[in-house]
Design an enzyme around this catalytic site. Structure first.
Site, PDB file in Angstrom:
ATOM      1  N   GLY A  14      37.562   8.246 -31.552  1.00  9.93           N
ATOM      2  CA  GLY A  14      38.039   8.895 -30.323  1.00  9.93           C
ATOM      3  C   GLY A  14      39.112   9.949 -30.515  1.00  9.93           C
ATOM      4  O   GLY A  14      39.914  10.188 -29.610  1.00  9.93           O
ATOM      5  N   SER A  15      39.090  10.624 -31.661  1.00  5.93           N
ATOM      6  CA  SER A  15      40.126  11.653 -31.840  1.00  5.93           C
ATOM      7  C   SER A  15      39.893  12.837 -30.898  1.00  5.93           C
ATOM      8  O   SER A  15      40.853  13.487 -30.463  1.00  5.93           O
ATOM      9  CB  SER A  15      40.210  12.112 -33.300  1.00  5.93           C
ATOM     10  OG  SER A  15      39.081  12.851 -33.665  1.00  5.93           O
ATOM     11  N   ASN A  16      38.642  13.119 -30.580  1.00  9.00           N
ATOM     12  CA  ASN A  16      38.390  14.191 -29.602  1.00  9.00           C
ATOM     13  C   ASN A  16      38.814  13.778 -28.191  1.00  9.00           C
ATOM     14  O   ASN A  16      39.297  14.603 -27.419  1.00  9.00           O
ATOM     15  CB  ASN A  16      36.916  14.610 -29.626  1.00  9.00           C
ATOM     16  CG  ASN A  16      36.632  15.604 -30.733  1.00  9.00           C
ATOM     17  OD1 ASN A  16      37.040  16.757 -30.641  1.00  9.00           O
ATOM     18  ND2 ASN A  16      35.975  15.133 -31.783  1.00  9.00           N
ATOM     19  N   ARG A  67      16.210  -0.235 -25.183  1.00 10.48           N
ATOM     20  CA  ARG A  67      17.024   0.989 -25.071  1.00 10.48           C
ATOM     21  C   ARG A  67      17.098   1.496 -23.646  1.00 10.48           C
ATOM     22  O   ARG A  67      18.149   1.915 -23.165  1.00 10.48           O
ATOM     23  CB  ARG A  67      16.385   2.070 -25.940  1.00 10.48           C
ATOM     24  CG  ARG A  67      17.226   2.479 -27.087  1.00 10.48           C
ATOM     25  CD  ARG A  67      16.590   3.645 -27.805  1.00 10.48           C
ATOM     26  NE  ARG A  67      16.686   4.871 -27.023  1.00 10.48           N
ATOM     27  CZ  ARG A  67      16.159   6.018 -27.368  1.00 10.48           C
ATOM     28  NH1 ARG A  67      15.445   6.115 -28.468  1.00 10.48           N
ATOM     29  NH2 ARG A  67      16.315   7.083 -26.622  1.00 10.48           N
ATOM     30  N   MET A  92      27.490   8.032 -30.280  1.00  7.18           N
ATOM     31  CA  MET A  92      26.549   8.052 -31.405  1.00  7.18           C
ATOM     32  C   MET A  92      25.157   7.531 -31.075  1.00  7.18           C
ATOM     33  O   MET A  92      24.383   7.240 -31.979  1.00  7.18           O
ATOM     34  CB  MET A  92      27.140   7.269 -32.589  1.00  7.18           C
ATOM     35  CG  MET A  92      28.435   7.862 -33.127  1.00  7.18           C
ATOM     36  SD  MET A  92      28.310   9.625 -33.516  1.00  7.18           S
ATOM     37  CE  MET A  92      27.340   9.536 -35.031  1.00  7.18           C
ATOM     38  N   ARG A  93      24.829   7.420 -29.798  1.00  9.57           N
ATOM     39  CA  ARG A  93      23.480   6.972 -29.451  1.00  9.57           C
ATOM     40  C   ARG A  93      22.670   8.118 -28.871  1.00  9.57           C
ATOM     41  O   ARG A  93      23.209   8.996 -28.186  1.00  9.57           O
ATOM     42  CB  ARG A  93      23.541   5.860 -28.403  1.00  9.57           C
ATOM     43  CG  ARG A  93      24.035   4.546 -28.956  1.00  9.57           C
ATOM     44  CD  ARG A  93      24.062   3.504 -27.873  1.00  9.57           C
ATOM     45  NE  ARG A  93      22.738   3.154 -27.380  1.00  9.57           N
ATOM     46  CZ  ARG A  93      21.909   2.300 -27.972  1.00  9.57           C
ATOM     47  NH1 ARG A  93      22.263   1.708 -29.091  1.00  9.57           N
ATOM     48  NH2 ARG A  93      20.730   2.031 -27.444  1.00  9.57           N
ATOM     49  N   ILE A  95      20.419   9.610 -26.160  1.00  8.66           N
ATOM     50  CA  ILE A  95      20.397   9.351 -24.725  1.00  8.66           C
ATOM     51  C   ILE A  95      18.972   9.587 -24.224  1.00  8.66           C
ATOM     52  O   ILE A  95      18.382  10.642 -24.483  1.00  8.66           O
ATOM     53  CB  ILE A  95      21.388  10.275 -23.986  1.00  8.66           C
ATOM     54  CG1 ILE A  95      22.809  10.045 -24.534  1.00  8.66           C
ATOM     55  CG2 ILE A  95      21.334  10.035 -22.481  1.00  8.66           C
ATOM     56  CD1 ILE A  95      23.841  11.037 -24.024  1.00  8.66           C
ATOM     57  N   ASN A 109      28.275  18.130 -25.216  1.00  6.95           N
ATOM     58  CA  ASN A 109      28.443  17.347 -26.441  1.00  6.95           C
ATOM     59  C   ASN A 109      29.158  18.202 -27.473  1.00  6.95           C
ATOM     60  O   ASN A 109      28.950  19.410 -27.530  1.00  6.95           O
ATOM     61  CB  ASN A 109      27.047  16.971 -26.982  1.00  6.95           C
ATOM     62  CG  ASN A 109      27.110  16.217 -28.295  1.00  6.95           C
ATOM     63  OD1 ASN A 109      27.827  15.222 -28.434  1.00  6.95           O
ATOM     64  ND2 ASN A 109      26.357  16.687 -29.291  1.00  6.95           N
ATOM     65  N   HIS A 111      29.494  18.826 -31.466  1.00  8.22           N
ATOM     66  CA  HIS A 111      28.726  18.540 -32.675  1.00  8.22           C
ATOM     67  C   HIS A 111      29.391  19.253 -33.858  1.00  8.22           C
ATOM     68  O   HIS A 111      29.741  20.432 -33.752  1.00  8.22           O
ATOM     69  CB  HIS A 111      27.275  19.031 -32.498  1.00  8.22           C
ATOM     70  CG  HIS A 111      26.447  18.817 -33.715  1.00  8.22           C
ATOM     71  ND1 HIS A 111      25.908  17.584 -34.028  1.00  8.22           N
ATOM     72  CD2 HIS A 111      26.088  19.652 -34.713  1.00  8.22           C
ATOM     73  CE1 HIS A 111      25.248  17.686 -35.174  1.00  8.22           C
ATOM     74  NE2 HIS A 111      25.347  18.927 -35.608  1.00  8.22           N
ATOM     75  N   SER A 138      30.367  22.998 -32.725  1.00  9.39           N
ATOM     76  CA  SER A 138      29.772  23.619 -31.535  1.00  9.39           C
ATOM     77  C   SER A 138      29.923  22.682 -30.346  1.00  9.39           C
ATOM     78  O   SER A 138      29.846  21.458 -30.492  1.00  9.39           O
ATOM     79  CB  SER A 138      28.262  23.854 -31.741  1.00  9.39           C
ATOM     80  OG  SER A 138      27.998  24.601 -32.908  1.00  9.39           O
ATOM     81  N   ASP A 147      20.832  17.807 -30.126  1.00  7.39           N
ATOM     82  CA  ASP A 147      21.685  18.891 -30.638  1.00  7.39           C
ATOM     83  C   ASP A 147      21.038  20.270 -30.468  1.00  7.39           C
ATOM     84  O   ASP A 147      21.260  21.180 -31.281  1.00  7.39           O
ATOM     85  CB  ASP A 147      22.040  18.664 -32.129  1.00  7.39           C
ATOM     86  CG  ASP A 147      22.817  17.370 -32.340  1.00  7.39           C
ATOM     87  OD1 ASP A 147      23.533  16.953 -31.411  1.00  7.39           O
ATOM     88  OD2 ASP A 147      22.682  16.774 -33.425  1.00  7.39           O
ATOM     89  N   GLU A 176      37.818  21.158 -33.876  1.00  6.27           N
ATOM     90  CA  GLU A 176      37.174  20.480 -32.731  1.00  6.27           C
ATOM     91  C   GLU A 176      38.213  20.126 -31.687  1.00  6.27           C
ATOM     92  O   GLU A 176      37.967  20.217 -30.482  1.00  6.27           O
ATOM     93  CB  GLU A 176      36.477  19.185 -33.187  1.00  6.27           C
ATOM     94  CG  GLU A 176      35.260  19.392 -34.050  1.00  6.27           C
ATOM     95  CD  GLU A 176      34.568  18.073 -34.368  1.00  6.27           C
ATOM     96  OE1 GLU A 176      34.552  17.169 -33.512  1.00  6.27           O
ATOM     97  OE2 GLU A 176      34.034  17.943 -35.490  1.00  6.27           O
TER      98      GLU A 176
END
Ligand code: GRF
Length: 222
Positions: A14-16, A67, A92-93, A95, A109, A111, A138, A147, A176
């Site tokens: 969670g640094s972003n 899922r 990281m899943r 969608i 998102n 990336h 990006s 992506d 980022e």
């Protein structure tokens, strides 16, 4: 314009998310964190949300039949906080298409590559293997293909002799943390939106991604 409500999806450190929390506190943008959502109850991102007093929720995929059932519950929880913007920041899943379409005009998102180069995983290692001189990150709108959505902005770093995936990844991550809040600022300020499959900036379609310059400003590509 009313204050933008942001939901952040995160699976890990969670640094972003922290960069967004800090940027909002510093006045980089004016918005409200409506919630932080994770597929991992142990995600550090949830602790960061707690530290900032942001409502948070974790749902575990193993608790659902498949899922689709997980996605339904997860994105119903996200929808319940009525977000204007959903930021995937290390979620990281994959969608499911149904939910990508449901939030098509308001899900971004971050990336760690200069898309369209290096979609998917292990981007820093692959960039080095490919011998690129510039690498980066990006921010793009999310579409069903992974992506592959329209890129609103990028931050580039020079690859240095002797770089390892870790050293390169660290420099990209630092950018980022500036890039993502700068994108959110444009959206929160009502300057940037996603309309009919096109990114629109100040009323005109964006033909190339904005670039984060050395003064940390987003500028049109040269
Ligand atoms: C970042 O590199 C982001 O670009 C990618 O996943 C990583 C998340 O890092 N999608 P963090 O959890 O924000 O620290």
């Amino acid at each position: 314009m009313s204050r933008l409500r942001i939901a952040v999806l995160a699976s890990g450190r969670g640094s972003n998310l922290q960069a967004l929390i800090d940027a909002r506190a510093a006045g980089v943008f004016d918005a409200e964190f409506a919630g932080v959502f994770s597929d991992r109850p142990d995600a550090v991102a949830l602790q960061r949300a707690a530290g900032a007093g942001i409502p948070r929720q974790a749902l575990r995929p193993v608790d659902f039949a498949d899922r689709a059932a997980f996605d339904d519950a997860f994105f119903d929880a996200v929808a319940a906080v009525q977000p204007d913007l959903i930021v995937c920041a290390g979620y990281m899943r994959l969608i499911g298409e149904r939910h990508v379409v449901r939030f098509a005009d308001r899900m971004i998102n971050i990336h760690p590559s200069l898309l369209p180069a290096h979609p998917g995983l292990h981007t820093h290692r692959r960039a080095l293997e490919d011998g690129v001189r510039r690498h980066g990150a990006s921010v793009h709108y999310v579409i069903p293909a992974v992506d592959a959505g329209p890129v609103l902005a990028q931050a580039a770093v020079d690859v240095r002799a002797g770089d390892t995936p870790d050293s390169l990844g660290e420099r990209v991550l630092a950018r980022e943390h500036v890039l993502l809040p700068a994108c959110v600022a444009l959206i929160a300020g009502g300057r940037l939106r996603y309309d009919g499959g096109r990114v629109v900036l100040d009323g005109a379609p964006l033909t190339r991604p904005l670039q984060l310059d050395s003064d940390d400003r987003l500028t049109p590509a040269a």
